[in-house]
Design an enzyme around this catalytic site. Sequence first.
Site, short mmCIF file in Angstrom:
data_model
loop_
_atom_site.label_atom_id
_atom_site.label_comp_id
_atom_site.label_asym_id
_atom_site.label_seq_id
_atom_site.Cartn_x
_atom_site.Cartn_y
_atom_site.Cartn_z
N SER A 51 0.80 -1.24 -0.18
CA SER A 51 0.03 -0.08 0.09
C SER A 51 0.98 1.14 -0.34
O SER A 51 1.74 1.28 -0.61
CB SER A 51 -0.81 0.11 1.26
N ASP A 153 -9.66 -6.34 -3.14
CA ASP A 153 -9.23 -5.36 -2.85
C ASP A 153 -9.86 -4.13 -2.91
O ASP A 153 -9.65 -3.62 -4.54
CB ASP A 153 -7.63 -4.98 -3.05
N HIS A 188 -7.23 -6.22 0.76
CA HIS A 188 -5.47 -5.50 0.69
C HIS A 188 -4.93 -5.46 1.68
O HIS A 188 -4.99 -5.39 2.83
CB HIS A 188 -6.39 -3.67 1.17
#
Length: 345
Positions: A51, A153, A188
């Site tokens: 991320s 995600d 995620h």
Amino acid sequence: MRRPEVKRAPSSLSVLALLAAFAATPAPAASSEELPRLGVALPSTSVSGLSSGAYMAGQIEVAHSKDVIGAGMVAGGPFACAETASSQLFPYWPVVLWQNASQAANECMQVGWGVPDADALAKRAKELADNGKIDPLSGLGDDKVYLFSGDADQTVLRAMVEADKRFYEAAGVPAAKSITLVERQGGHAFLPETEGTACGYDQAKAILEWIYGPLAAPSPSPTGQFLVFDQSVFDKSPPNGLAPEGVVYVPSDCASKNGCRLHIALHGCDQARESVGDAFIKESGFARWADTNRLVILFPQVTGSLVNPHGCWDWWGYSDIDYLGKDAPQIEAIWAMAERLATQP
């Protein structure tokens, strides 16, 4: 001000600090010490992240492409994605911060404002290289790039990961032999080997093997040392957002013999030690592979603040208007850590 928020990875990593398995892992030092000088081979450095860590990994790779030989980006978009045109024309930090944060949320994570223009971003990278802000883009030509998108995600959409692939192609990385874009079951998250929803996918192995080639079998559990070191010596004024302490994993072979390779592993938002303890550091799987493959793993840490409440790496300009170049506060600090590790003992 609207800020780009990246949720804590919804995987076992968010609760791993509670697992009894930690009892079998070497404990970090009780107090921080100086980052050791190990004589690592700086031109064999690689970097990865989840991320916000993925965006930062890309920034480090592009900025230091002469020495970085590969990068792994898990749920991240392309280099300079959040930089707005107006922020270059009117570099007034409070305005830049708000504008870039808005673009990061709406065009670099989601598609509310469209999909990033990879060709334009590659052109921006070349401009920075021509101005001496980053290494020449030719340094990317022999890099290995690993990109990953979980099929569930909803924080950083697959379109952003695909845009990252197009950026690297436009920047001169041969797609067929040097770039892989992996999509697997998952949200995620960074996927350790024990992640049930990922069918045992070992993401640390996948990243390291794509960059370095075939690996020796990992150790059953880490046998080296997790050293907690003082990051404050790398934090210039004004503060750049670093936490007071970082962690480096040093296999016993690398403690006694020069020439190990360096991998820099960057946590995501809400995944620093201050939020989840040593979950990402110990359970991502990097240490087990480091033991048997002469790799030192550097785990730099960011802290939360008023301008960065979720403890994210700076990929939109909260630390400085210049957050993309080699002199950007966080990039400069992390690379100084790498150079320290490369110093002869």
